[in-house]
Scaffold this motif. Structure first.
Motif, PDB file in Angstrom:
ATOM      1  N   GLU A 163      44.633  -9.611   3.152  1.00 24.03           N
ATOM      2  CA  GLU A 163      45.801  -9.709   2.280  1.00 24.03           C
ATOM      3  C   GLU A 163      46.705  -8.492   2.455  1.00 24.03           C
ATOM      4  O   GLU A 163      47.940  -8.611   2.472  1.00 24.03           O
ATOM      5  CB  GLU A 163      45.359  -9.821   0.818  1.00 24.03           C
ATOM      6  CG  GLU A 163      44.689 -11.138   0.455  1.00 24.03           C
ATOM      7  CD  GLU A 163      43.234 -11.181   0.890  1.00 24.03           C
ATOM      8  OE1 GLU A 163      42.643 -12.272   0.856  1.00 24.03           O
ATOM      9  OE2 GLU A 163      42.698 -10.115   1.261  1.00 24.03           O
ATOM     10  N   GLY A 164      46.097  -7.311   2.596  1.00 23.80           N
ATOM     11  CA  GLY A 164      46.888  -6.110   2.823  1.00 23.80           C
ATOM     12  C   GLY A 164      47.617  -6.144   4.149  1.00 23.80           C
ATOM     13  O   GLY A 164      48.764  -5.698   4.257  1.00 23.80           O
ATOM     14  N   VAL A 165      46.952  -6.683   5.169  1.00 20.60           N
ATOM     15  CA  VAL A 165      47.586  -6.810   6.480  1.00 20.60           C
ATOM     16  C   VAL A 165      48.779  -7.749   6.403  1.00 20.60           C
ATOM     17  O   VAL A 165      49.866  -7.450   6.923  1.00 20.60           O
ATOM     18  CB  VAL A 165      46.568  -7.304   7.530  1.00 20.60           C
ATOM     19  CG1 VAL A 165      47.264  -7.642   8.847  1.00 20.60           C
ATOM     20  CG2 VAL A 165      45.485  -6.261   7.757  1.00 20.60           C
ATOM     21  N   MET A 166      48.595  -8.905   5.735  1.00 21.75           N
ATOM     22  CA  MET A 166      49.696  -9.864   5.628  1.00 21.75           C
ATOM     23  C   MET A 166      50.855  -9.298   4.826  1.00 21.75           C
ATOM     24  O   MET A 166      52.029  -9.559   5.134  1.00 21.75           O
ATOM     25  CB  MET A 166      49.181 -11.163   5.006  1.00 21.75           C
ATOM     26  CG  MET A 166      48.229 -11.941   5.914  1.00 21.75           C
ATOM     27  SD  MET A 166      47.854 -13.613   5.313  1.00 21.75           S
ATOM     28  CE  MET A 166      46.980 -13.229   3.790  1.00 21.75           C
ATOM     29  N   SER A 167      50.552  -8.512   3.791  1.00 19.77           N
ATOM     30  CA  SER A 167      51.616  -7.902   2.998  1.00 19.77           C
ATOM     31  C   SER A 167      52.449  -6.949   3.849  1.00 19.77           C
ATOM     32  O   SER A 167      53.684  -6.942   3.773  1.00 19.77           O
ATOM     33  CB  SER A 167      51.006  -7.152   1.814  1.00 19.77           C
ATOM     34  OG  SER A 167      52.000  -6.470   1.088  1.00 19.77           O
ATOM     35  N   LYS A 168      51.771  -6.160   4.680  1.00 20.00           N
ATOM     36  CA  LYS A 168      52.495  -5.236   5.552  1.00 20.00           C
ATOM     37  C   LYS A 168      53.303  -5.996   6.604  1.00 20.00           C
ATOM     38  O   LYS A 168      54.452  -5.643   6.891  1.00 20.00           O
ATOM     39  CB  LYS A 168      51.512  -4.287   6.229  1.00 20.00           C
ATOM     40  CG  LYS A 168      52.166  -3.273   7.168  1.00 20.00           C
ATOM     41  CD  LYS A 168      53.120  -2.358   6.429  1.00 20.00           C
ATOM     42  CE  LYS A 168      53.727  -1.322   7.356  1.00 20.00           C
ATOM     43  NZ  LYS A 168      54.664  -0.418   6.660  1.00 20.00           N
ATOM     44  N   LEU A 169      52.717  -7.036   7.174  1.00 23.63           N
ATOM     45  CA  LEU A 169      53.432  -7.832   8.172  1.00 23.63           C
ATOM     46  C   LEU A 169      54.680  -8.486   7.571  1.00 23.63           C
ATOM     47  O   LEU A 169      55.719  -8.586   8.221  1.00 23.63           O
ATOM     48  CB  LEU A 169      52.500  -8.895   8.761  1.00 23.63           C
ATOM     49  CG  LEU A 169      51.372  -8.387   9.657  1.00 23.63           C
ATOM     50  CD1 LEU A 169      50.420  -9.523  10.023  1.00 23.63           C
ATOM     51  CD2 LEU A 169      51.939  -7.746  10.922  1.00 23.63           C
TER      52      LEU A 169
END
Length: 662
Positions: free
Chosen positions: A502-508
């Protein structure tokens, strides 16, 4: 007595009684040379010439031949006729690079590290310029005053304060200069072994039931190792170490990590080798104030090694690092200096641990009859210097230390600067033979004195450098790290950092990654977004995490690692195209779009709230808000850095990782 035998099959050592018949020596040689024709077996005291057939020495004793303890003899032979006919059989295809009448030997089939291939292709000689005082020849001439020096030249090493030969300079010193020598193609190294030979060559019951001079190891004299496998350790970026220290700084617990990197030439010393550390992988562990608990072998090793090998410049495990830091009670900004000349530099427990790991990870080598020679695994310790500041020190255990650990001869002591020699054990379950062990030192009168190492001896005798104690280390003047970013959360830091998809997708989503196209369909003004995305993705810990999400196939992960470690990635963004086209990336972008849409859409409750109320709430949040008690609304919370997504404390003004304002 011990006889050293050098034959076309390698270097061997055999134990005999001085009165033993020469036939016993012949039998030992034939055990190691299956293709030898006994009728053509010869012996000589020199590499070429003076050969004598063994068949003419029947009935003679080894002592009668003039052989003494530790003598080196040279053996030659012709192959059996049936072996030669088989090797020339047209139905048997010879292996590439081998003559039709020879079989591959262990060391000839070894695949060495690229750094070894690099140095083997060079003579390593030290160039010298024309001496204005002594050179009287023409400009293109050469004399003894300006001719290149051998890489092992003692005067050069003394002049430049180089205490140890590099590994390949040491090999040059051992290798005969004449290519016509019968021994020039034989491996020059002899691996150390202090274990009892089982079964015994003489045929008696194996230890502990019996022992003789043929199977027992010789007495050991601890000596300074003349060479070292690694001459320098280079950390690709200072931020890497700073982030590794974060756990200790916030919890006081010690930390361990595996050093991921590669080897490069190190021109400061002749034929030198340096280990370049590009990343630190932190395995699961339990840190304590005065140590840590670690699981070995580590479960993720094969995955990490496979992932590392996929980089543009293949990476491997070059060592490990751990902290040994304690805050000073008198000055909390300083740490206590524990390792110094009056104490120790590497404890006995640490040396035994290093020797155990070095024995587990040997270096493939064509210079050893076993195909393995030493280890390049480096021990890096972050500790305090004499000024109370954190400092780095790099070490290696000696080959003698590895052999003693393998033979179960030594153990750690309560005194960290002392190593204990174990007692001999004749039980069947844990049979241990301990030969005599000695070490030498200079007494008060400057004389060399030899002393028994039982029951204990100083730990520095098991370290590579007996004078300086540590392999040199440092940071590059103009760093060019393989990975562009060191901002993503680090694995296995429970309670401090969390790796989530979820953190990766938020940054992306914040980088507009779902809307970024490849170079063929890119829209105007998209280049800076592609560059920002490439820089953020080029992070060791991020790639290693994505490898665990099962969103990407093994081949896709290898492609990702290869693309994101390209040294020209930010200069040529078209290299990102293959990554943007794989199925795993497209799936991740689809999830990112759905997640962004779900988080940005109004809830049913928000639809019922008048817009003026929503505006007032937004204004209050923008002004910092306030709780019912008038305290800081951010107290006890976190502030997410918009630049690197790092979780900082609520009161922080600047990010602890990237240093940019929040």
């Amino acid at each position: 007595m011990l006889l050293r035998v050098r034959s076309p099959d390698g270097n061997f050592r055999f134990e005999f009684q001085p009165t033993a018949d020469v036939s016993e020596l012949v039998a030992k040689i034939l055990e190691t040379s299956a293709e030898a024709d006994p009728a053509t077996l010869t012996i000589s005291n020199q590499p070429r010439g003076n050969e004598t057939l063994f068949t003419t020495l029947k009935g003679r004793s080894l002592q009668g031949l003039g052989l003494n303890h530790a003598d080196l003899i040279f053996v030659g032979y012709k192959r059996k006729p049936e072996t030669a006919s088989t090797s020339t059989n047209p139905t048997t295809a010879p292996q590439p690079g081998l003559a039709a009448d020879t079989a591959p030997r262990i060391w000839e089939t070894v695949t060495e590290d690229p750094i070894d291939v690099y140095w083997r292709a060079r003579d390593g000689k030290i160039p010298r310029s024309r001496d204005s005082r002594f050179c009287t020849h023409a400009a293109k001439g050469m004399c003894d005053y300006c001719m290149p020096l051998e890489p092992y030249d003692a005067a050069y090493h003394k002049e430049h304060a180089i205490k140890h030969l590099s590994y390949h300079a040491y090999l040059k010193k051992l290798t005969p200069k004449s290519t016509a020598s019968a021994t020039s193609n034989l491996p020059p190294l002899e691996p150390l072994s202090y274990k009892v030979k089982i079964p015994c060559p003489s045929g008696h019951p194996s230890w502990p039931a019996g022992i003789c001079t043929a199977c027992q190891p010789s007495a050991i004299t601890l000596q300074s190792q003349p060479f070292r496998m690694v001459d320098h350790v280079e950390i690709a970026s200072h931020e890497m170490v700073e982030r590794f220290l974060r756990v200790w700084r916030e919890t006081g617990a010690q930390r361990f990590g595996w050093l991921i990197g590669h080897y490069e030439p190190y021109d400061v010393v002749p034929m030198g080798i340096k280990a370049v550390v590009e990343a630190i992988y932190e395995p699961p562990q339990e840190g304590e104030l005065d140590g840590l608990t670690l699981g070995l072998p580590w479960e993720e090793e094969q995955r990490i090694r496979t992932l590392s090998a996929s980089a543009t410049t293949p990476l491997t495990v070059v060592g490990y690092v751990f902290t040994d830091l304690t805050v000073s009670k008198d000055d909390p900004s300083k740490t206590i200096c524990k390792r110094h000349p009056g104490s120790f530099y590497m404890s006995s427990l640490e040396v035994i641990f290093a020797a155990t790991l070095q024995k587990t990870y040997p270096t493939p080598s064509r210079s050893s009859p076993t195909g393995q020679a030493g280890s390049r695994l480096v021990t890096l310790i972050i500790t305090a210097n004499e000024n109370g500041d954190t400092d780095l020190a790099a070490y290696q255990a000696s080959e003698q230390a590895c052999a003693m650990v393998e033979a179960d001869m030594i153990e750690a002591s309560v005194d960290p600067g002392i190593v204990r020699v174990k007692e001999e054990d004749r039980s069947q379950d844990a049979a241990r033979y301990v030969p005599d062990v000695f070490f030498s030192y200079k007494n008060d009168y400057g004389l060399e004195v030899k002393k028994t190492a039982k029951p204990a001896f100083p730990v520095e005798y098991l370290m590579v450098n007996a004078s300086f104690f540590f392999v040199s280390h440092g940071f590059p003047t103009n760093p060019v790290p393989m990975f562009q970013s060191t901002r993503y959360f680090i694995e296995n830091r429970m309670g401090l950092e969390s790796q989530t998809i979820e953190g990766v997708m938020s940054k992306l989503a914040s980088l507009d990654a779902p809307d970024i196209h490849d170079s063929r369909t890119a829209r105007p003004g998209e280049a800076h977004k592609r560059r920002e995305l490439a820089a953020w993705l080029s992070d060791w810990h991020l790639i290693a995490f994505l490898d665990t999400t099962q969103l990407f196939s093994p081949d896709d992960i290898k492609l990702m690692m290869r693309v994101l470690t390209s040294p020209t990635l930010l200069d040529d963004l078209s290299q990102l195209d293959p990554l943007l086209a794989i199925e795993g990336w497209n799936n991740l972008m689809a999830f990112t779009r759905d997640s962004a849409a779900a988080s940005s859409g109004p809830t049913a409750m928000e639809d019922d709230i008048p817009q003026e109320i929503l505006d007032q709430i937004a204004a209050a949040e923008g002004n910092g808000g306030g709780d019912a008690g008038g305290g800081d609304a951010n107290s006890g919370g976190v502030r997410i850095c918009p630049h690197c997504t790092f979780e900082n404390s609520a009161r922080a003004a600047d990010c602890d990782v990237c240093g940019l304002p929040l």
